[in-house]
Write a protein that holds these residues in place. Structure first.
Motif, PDB file in Angstrom:
ATOM      1  N   THR A  31      43.425  15.422  22.186  1.00  0.00           N
ATOM      2  CA  THR A  31      42.959  14.689  23.368  1.00  0.00           C
ATOM      3  C   THR A  31      42.569  15.650  24.484  1.00  0.00           C
ATOM      4  OG1 THR A  31      44.266  12.746  22.810  1.00  0.00           O
ATOM      5  CG2 THR A  31      43.632  12.987  25.131  1.00  0.00           C
ATOM      6  N   LEU A  32      43.389  16.679  24.706  1.00  0.00           N
ATOM      7  CA  LEU A  32      43.080  17.665  25.748  1.00  0.00           C
ATOM      8  C   LEU A  32      41.769  18.393  25.457  1.00  0.00           C
ATOM      9  CD1 LEU A  32      46.644  19.151  26.317  1.00  0.00           C
ATOM     10  CD2 LEU A  32      45.361  17.655  27.869  1.00  0.00           C
ATOM     11  N   LEU A  33      41.516  18.713  24.191  1.00  0.00           N
ATOM     12  CA  LEU A  33      40.290  19.422  23.841  1.00  0.00           C
ATOM     13  C   LEU A  33      39.068  18.506  23.852  1.00  0.00           C
ATOM     14  CD1 LEU A  33      41.303  22.015  21.130  1.00  0.00           C
ATOM     15  CD2 LEU A  33      41.130  22.268  23.602  1.00  0.00           C
ATOM     16  N   ALA A  38      43.424  25.558  14.375  1.00  0.00           N
ATOM     17  CA  ALA A  38      42.804  24.620  13.445  1.00  0.00           C
ATOM     18  C   ALA A  38      42.248  23.402  14.184  1.00  0.00           C
ATOM     19  CB  ALA A  38      43.813  24.191  12.373  1.00  0.00           C
ATOM     20  N   VAL A  39      43.016  22.853  15.126  1.00  0.00           N
ATOM     21  CA  VAL A  39      42.559  21.702  15.904  1.00  0.00           C
ATOM     22  C   VAL A  39      41.358  22.094  16.762  1.00  0.00           C
ATOM     23  CG1 VAL A  39      43.183  20.097  17.768  1.00  0.00           C
ATOM     24  CG2 VAL A  39      44.791  20.531  15.904  1.00  0.00           C
ATOM     25  N   ALA A  40      41.409  23.256  17.393  1.00  0.00           N
ATOM     26  CA  ALA A  40      40.300  23.705  18.243  1.00  0.00           C
ATOM     27  C   ALA A  40      39.016  23.834  17.438  1.00  0.00           C
ATOM     28  CB  ALA A  40      40.655  25.035  18.913  1.00  0.00           C
ATOM     29  N   ARG A  41      39.103  24.383  16.256  1.00  0.00           N
ATOM     30  CA  ARG A  41      37.910  24.554  15.428  1.00  0.00           C
ATOM     31  C   ARG A  41      37.371  23.196  14.961  1.00  0.00           C
ATOM     32  NH1 ARG A  41      36.791  29.640  15.283  1.00  0.00           N
ATOM     33  NH2 ARG A  41      38.434  31.202  15.409  1.00  0.00           N
ATOM     34  N   GLU A  42      38.252  22.272  14.620  1.00  0.00           N
ATOM     35  CA  GLU A  42      37.822  20.945  14.165  1.00  0.00           C
ATOM     36  C   GLU A  42      37.213  20.128  15.304  1.00  0.00           C
ATOM     37  OE1 GLU A  42      37.156  17.741  11.494  1.00  0.00           O
ATOM     38  OE2 GLU A  42      37.330  19.911  11.270  1.00  0.00           O
ATOM     39  N   VAL A  43      37.862  20.106  16.454  1.00  0.00           N
ATOM     40  CA  VAL A  43      37.328  19.358  17.597  1.00  0.00           C
ATOM     41  C   VAL A  43      35.995  19.971  18.032  1.00  0.00           C
ATOM     42  CG1 VAL A  43      37.685  18.754  20.027  1.00  0.00           C
ATOM     43  CG2 VAL A  43      39.554  18.476  18.382  1.00  0.00           C
ATOM     44  N   THR A  44      35.906  21.285  18.030  1.00  0.00           N
ATOM     45  CA  THR A  44      34.658  21.954  18.413  1.00  0.00           C
ATOM     46  C   THR A  44      33.543  21.603  17.431  1.00  0.00           C
ATOM     47  OG1 THR A  44      35.881  23.753  19.441  1.00  0.00           O
ATOM     48  CG2 THR A  44      33.578  24.203  18.867  1.00  0.00           C
ATOM     49  N   ARG A  45      33.850  21.608  16.154  1.00  0.00           N
ATOM     50  CA  ARG A  45      32.851  21.253  15.144  1.00  0.00           C
ATOM     51  C   ARG A  45      32.329  19.838  15.374  1.00  0.00           C
ATOM     52  NH1 ARG A  45      32.457  18.244  10.959  1.00  0.00           N
ATOM     53  NH2 ARG A  45      34.658  17.689  10.858  1.00  0.00           N
TER      54      ARG A  45
END
Length: 175
Positions: free
Chosen positions: A77-79, A115-122
């Motif tokens: 949610t934050l990202l 892992a979350v940062a890369r997925e949300v960014t994608r």
């Protein structure tokens, strides 16, 4: 501030840190956000000052560190909010603010956060920003709190400068 037991830390850079801190507090103060601090990360000088960071010679980004309750507020949610509240497609720039200190970045504190940062960014790149995101995703390095007068700046100075690119965009939910 001491970090409450079970709390987690998220660190993002999205241009001028005053507006970033202000928007996170405004939207998440009653949803599990314990604190938001502005400061510097990602550079190579010890104990950087605002003046030094603004020179562009320290390598640091103006950033916001969030302390939150993961039982009430997710890192995802934050990202997602991060990608809604600034323009992640401009290299070393937010609105009229230019320089590497204004870059877009996610500084992860664990392999799970990476892992979350890369997925949300994608997903944000595909669904919202048309493949143009230039946000750095890097391991968090040493954090330096900004000077006291920067903390809660827009709360203390409600008519102070706020980057025009810091606005919540009404994107649909990420799938």
């Amino acid at each position: 501030m001491s970090i409450p037991e079970g709390a987690e830390r998220a660190t993002v850079a999205a241009g001028c840190f005053w507006g970033v801190e202000h928007l996170y507090r405004k939207h998440f103060a009653d949803k599990g956000l314990y604190d938001a601090r502005v400061g510097y990360i990602g550079g190579d000088s010890a104990d950087p000052s605002y003046k030094a960071v603004c020179s562009g010679n320290t390598g640091h980004a103006e950033a916001t560190q969030l302390i939150y309750d993961p039982a009430r507020l997710s890192y995802t949610t934050l990202l997602e909010f991060f990608y809604r509240m600034h323009d992640p497609t401009t290299l070393n720039q937010q609105g009229p603010d230019r320089g590497s200190q204004y870059r877009s970045g996610v500084f992860f504190h664990s392999p799970e956060q990476e892992a979350v940062a890369r997925e949300v960014t994608r997903k944000a790149n595909e669904q919202w920003w048309g493949g143009k995101i230039v946000t750095e995703i890097l391991p968090a390095q040493e954090w330096w709190d900004a000077e006291d007068y920067h903390q809660l700046y827009l709360t203390k100075n409600p008519h102070g400068y706020e980057c025009p690119s810091h606005a919540l965009r009404p994107f649909p939910e990420l799938k």
